[in-house]
Design a protein around this motif. Structure first.
Motif, short mmCIF file in Angstrom:
data_model
loop_
_atom_site.label_atom_id
_atom_site.label_comp_id
_atom_site.label_asym_id
_atom_site.label_seq_id
_atom_site.Cartn_x
_atom_site.Cartn_y
_atom_site.Cartn_z
N ASN A 170 0.80 -1.22 0.00
CA ASN A 170 0.00 0.00 0.00
C ASN A 170 0.84 1.28 0.00
N GLU A 171 2.13 1.17 -0.15
CA GLU A 171 3.00 2.34 -0.08
C GLU A 171 2.81 3.25 -1.29
N ASN A 172 2.76 4.55 -1.02
CA ASN A 172 2.66 5.55 -2.07
C ASN A 172 3.40 6.80 -1.59
N PRO A 173 4.54 7.13 -2.19
CA PRO A 173 5.10 6.53 -3.42
C PRO A 173 5.65 5.13 -3.20
N PRO A 174 5.93 4.41 -4.31
CA PRO A 174 6.44 3.04 -4.19
C PRO A 174 7.84 3.04 -3.59
N PRO A 175 8.26 1.88 -3.08
CA PRO A 175 9.65 1.75 -2.64
C PRO A 175 10.60 2.00 -3.81
N LYS A 176 11.76 2.50 -3.52
CA LYS A 176 12.73 2.84 -4.56
C LYS A 176 13.11 1.60 -5.37
N GLY A 177 13.10 1.77 -6.69
CA GLY A 177 13.54 0.70 -7.59
C GLY A 177 12.57 -0.46 -7.73
N VAL A 178 11.30 -0.30 -7.27
CA VAL A 178 10.38 -1.44 -7.32
C VAL A 178 9.85 -1.71 -8.73
N ALA A 179 9.68 -0.64 -9.54
CA ALA A 179 9.11 -0.84 -10.87
C ALA A 179 9.30 0.40 -11.71
N ASN A 180 9.19 0.22 -13.04
CA ASN A 180 9.25 1.33 -14.00
C ASN A 180 7.84 1.88 -14.16
N LEU A 181 7.56 3.03 -13.50
CA LEU A 181 6.23 3.63 -13.49
C LEU A 181 6.34 5.10 -13.84
N ALA A 182 5.17 5.76 -13.96
CA ALA A 182 5.18 7.21 -14.17
C ALA A 182 5.44 7.89 -12.83
N GLY A 183 6.67 8.32 -12.62
CA GLY A 183 7.05 8.99 -11.38
C GLY A 183 7.14 10.49 -11.55
N GLY A 184 6.81 11.19 -10.50
CA GLY A 184 6.87 12.64 -10.57
C GLY A 184 8.27 13.18 -10.80
N ASN A 185 9.29 12.38 -10.49
CA ASN A 185 10.67 12.82 -10.68
C ASN A 185 11.23 12.45 -12.05
N ASP A 186 10.46 11.71 -12.86
CA ASP A 186 10.94 11.31 -14.19
C ASP A 186 10.83 12.48 -15.15
N VAL A 187 11.81 12.56 -16.06
CA VAL A 187 11.86 13.66 -17.03
C VAL A 187 12.12 13.05 -18.42
N SER A 188 11.35 13.54 -19.44
CA SER A 188 11.53 13.04 -20.81
C SER A 188 12.76 13.67 -21.43
N PRO A 189 13.22 13.17 -22.60
CA PRO A 189 14.40 13.75 -23.26
C PRO A 189 14.27 15.25 -23.52
N SER A 190 13.04 15.75 -23.73
CA SER A 190 12.88 17.18 -23.98
C SER A 190 12.47 17.95 -22.74
N GLY A 191 12.49 17.27 -21.57
CA GLY A 191 12.19 17.96 -20.33
C GLY A 191 10.74 17.88 -19.89
N ARG A 192 9.94 17.03 -20.51
CA ARG A 192 8.55 16.88 -20.09
C ARG A 192 8.46 16.10 -18.77
N ARG A 193 7.37 16.34 -18.05
CA ARG A 193 7.08 15.57 -16.83
C ARG A 193 5.64 15.04 -16.91
N TRP A 194 5.40 14.02 -16.15
CA TRP A 194 4.07 13.41 -16.14
C TRP A 194 3.08 14.31 -15.41
N ALA A 195 1.86 14.41 -15.98
CA ALA A 195 0.81 15.20 -15.34
C ALA A 195 0.14 14.43 -14.20
N ASN A 196 0.17 13.11 -14.28
CA ASN A 196 -0.49 12.27 -13.25
C ASN A 196 0.48 11.16 -12.89
N ALA A 197 1.22 11.31 -11.82
CA ALA A 197 2.31 10.39 -11.51
C ALA A 197 2.41 10.18 -10.00
N PHE A 198 3.26 9.21 -9.64
CA PHE A 198 3.56 9.01 -8.22
C PHE A 198 4.46 10.16 -7.76
N VAL A 199 3.91 10.99 -6.92
CA VAL A 199 4.67 12.14 -6.45
C VAL A 199 5.87 11.66 -5.65
#
Length: 619
Positions: A492-521
């Motif tokens: 039930n952890e939110n955010p997930p434990p570090k390194g648990v899965a490849n998901l839309a995370g609030g800290n992820d950044v696309s090659p052009s600098g985009r970020r997810w609008a709905n992600a695990f903060v």
């Protein structure tokens, strides 16, 4: 008989309205008489096909008036017509000529004798027509026309009465046989108390025992009963087959066709039992085969005689398979491919049960994930350690020449960095990554339809002889949860434990600098798009990427809820369905889509940058 003929002619003379009995006045000839009587032919008989129809059995002779000068030639023509068998249908036939002669001179003995000969010849023709009438409707119709003439020419002759009686019988038989044949064509056989062909043909045989047409009809009815019995047997309904054979056996005593049919039905029973045994044995090698094998056993028991040795063999094999296995939970293995190489690494998961779906109070849950229900697996099964890779799928394509859906269509859905949306792009297929560029062999294969995934699993099965296939939806959630029962695969952890899965995370950044609008903060996995398989840590059962990286096709058809869902973990599949199920979070999944109970409906032809697949194998 001649006296009766004269009486009939005299009576006809009194009815002025009758064209036969009332000769028309003829002017005296102004030229020598013709060498023969020459008048136009025209149809002269109108009769009903029912011998009992009095009005329909009257005959009107063709209108014919002779002069004294034509008598000799008319006699010669009439005698020639008798010899030729032309008796009544035209003005120049024998009976119309003799009747015309007798109207001219009722005491003409030559005409009287000629008419008697013509009547006898007509009776002979009628008898021949009756003899052929059983199988020839035209012969019966001619016999009816002859009857009409005889009723007019020889109404009180005993031979006429006997002929009419035989004609009446022939017409009754024709009606009964025709009715029976029509009923047979309509499938109205007459089983039990139902009216049908059986009664019609039997009624015909009561009137004429041994009549061949009715006997053939009975044989055809018996064959129809046998066909129904054999159809029922082929459908596995041996009780129905016995019922139809009971009717067939009552049609004709000791019919060899019935005995042969009983043999064929027993052979069909033995074939079906053997097929059920073989299918049950084959099912024992599949992940969910025990239940299916037991169903095969139950089906075999329903149709087998007590003590059947083939059924006993299947029962023994099921008992052994229930308690015996060659694998252990957590074991990893590969199978050799007949064409060279090995299958993906498979991991054995333990048998057991779990609560599938989302509880009513789970945040983000939908009705499609409910009701939560208990599912149990009677035995373990093996799951590929990670999603099928580009390299593994490449081996399949090279071996089979398979043209995947995106290859044939020429496009697929990819992530567009400029717009930040998923768009259709040409030239994208299974060798492409999430943005459409070619990727390495260790990446999860994308841009494949569920049919492509099934074709790959079928190829593994063909190459190895083992039961490879897509996982059922229940199997996928079972291994995704891996013994846990939280909102997410990791709990039930939110955010997930570090390194648990490849998901839309609030800290992820696309090659052009985009970020997810709905992600695990507060979560970041370092990947925008899929990662090579096995990059993130495995779940408790040693399986990778079930809760992230790529979503995956499963074997089930889409159902709007879990009501009436299988409780044994089998795929919920309806042949011909197009809406299929995708499970598991992906690199672009929002928190709601990363839940363990999340499920999505996709058309079976869909290909995209978010969906791959893995396989399972029976043990």
């Amino acid at each position: 008989m001649l006296a009766l003929l004269m009486l009939m002619l005299a009576g006809c003379g009194e009815r002025a309205a009758d064209p036969v009995a009332a000769p028309q006045a003829s002017p005296p000839p102004t030229s020598p008489p013709a060498a023969s009587v020459s008048v136009p032919r025209r149809p002269s008989v109108t009769v009903s096909t029912d011998a009992g129809d009095e009005a329909g059995l009257n005959w009107t002779p063709p209108a014919l008036v002779l002069t004294r000068e034509q008598v000799r030639q008319a006699r010669r023509d009439a005698a020639a017509a008798v010899r030729a068998g032309d008796l009544f249908e035209g003005p120049r036939d024998a009976i119309p000529l003799y009747l015309a002669l007798l109207r001219l001179d009722p005491e003409d003995r030559l005409a009287q004798r000629g008419l008697a000969r013509a009547a006898s010849a007509l009776l002979a023709q009628g008898e021949r027509a009756l003899a052929a009438a059983e199988d020839d409707s035209q012969a019966l119709a001619r016999a009816v026309r002859i009857a009409a003439v005889l009723r007019t020419v020889l109404p009180d002759d005993t031979r006429t009465q006997a002929y009419l009686a035989r004609l009446d019988l022939a017409e009754q038989l024709a009606r009964l046989n025709a009715t029976g044949e029509s009923q047979l064509r309509q499938g109205l056989l007459g089983e039990g108390d139902a009216p049908g062909a059986l009664d019609s043909f039997r009624s015909a045989l009561e009137l004429a025992p041994g009549q061949s047409r009715a006997r053939q009809g009975l044989a055809a009815t018996e064959s129809a009963f046998i066909r129904r019995a054999e159809d029922a047997a082929r459908a596995g309904d041996f009780e129905g087959a016995a019922r139809w054979m009971g009717f067939a056996s009552q049609v004709r005593a000791d019919a060899p066709t019935v005995k042969d049919a009983y043999v064929r039905i027993e052979q069909e029973r033995a074939r079906q039992i053997a097929a059920l045994r073989d299918a049950g044995v084959a099912e024992l090698a599949t992940p969910l085969g025990l239940k299916s094998a037991r169903e095969k056993l139950a089906a075999a028991l329903r149709i087998a005689a007590p003590g059947d040795p083939v059924v006993a063999d299947l029962r023994q094999r099921i008992d052994l398979a229930t308690h015996y296995g060659l694998f252990r939970p957590g074991q990893a293995f590969t199978d050799a491919l007949a064409g060279g190489g090995r299958t993906p690494t498979m991991v054995v998961v333990p048998h057991g049960g779990f609560r599938m779906g989302a509880d009513e109070d789970e945040p983000g849950a939908t009705q499609a994930e409910q009701p939560a229900h208990y599912v149990r697996f009677d035995r373990g099964f093996a799951v590929s350690r990670h999603p099928v890779t580009v390299g593994e799928f490449r081996r399949f394509v090279q071996a089979t020449g398979h043209r995947a859906r995106a290859t044939r269509r020429g496009h697929s859905m990819v992530y567009d960095e400029r717009s930040g949306n998923f768009v259709r792009r040409s030239g994208v297929d299974w060798q492409s990554g999430y943005a459409g560029a070619r990727v390495g062999d260790d990446m999860p294969v994308l841009h494949v339809s569920v049919r492509d995934a099934e074709a790959y699993a079928d190829w593994l099965a063909e190459q190895t002889g083992h039961g490879y296939r897509l996982p059922s939806e229940a199997e996928f959630e079972y291994v995704l949860r891996a013994g846990t029962q939280g909102r997410y695969p990791w709990g039930n952890e939110n955010p997930p434990p570090k390194g648990v899965a490849n998901l839309a995370g609030g800290n992820d950044v696309s090659p052009s600098g985009r970020r997810w609008a709905n992600a695990f903060v507060g979560y970041g996995d370092g990947w925008w798009g899929p990662a090579p398989v096995g990059t993130f840590r495995p779940n408790p059962w040693g399986l990778y990427d079930l809760g992230g990286n790529v979503s995956e096709w499963v074997a089930d058809c889409w159902h709007a809820s879990f009501r009436r869902a299988p409780a044994d973990g089998a795929a919920w599949f309806n042949p011909g369905c197009r809406a299929r199920v995708v499970r598991g979070g992906a690199w672009a999944s929002s928190p709601q889509q990363a839940r363990a109970a999340w499920r999505s409906s996709q058309d079976s032809d869909v290909t995209s940058a978010r969906v791959g697949f893995r396989v399972v194998r029976g043990i």
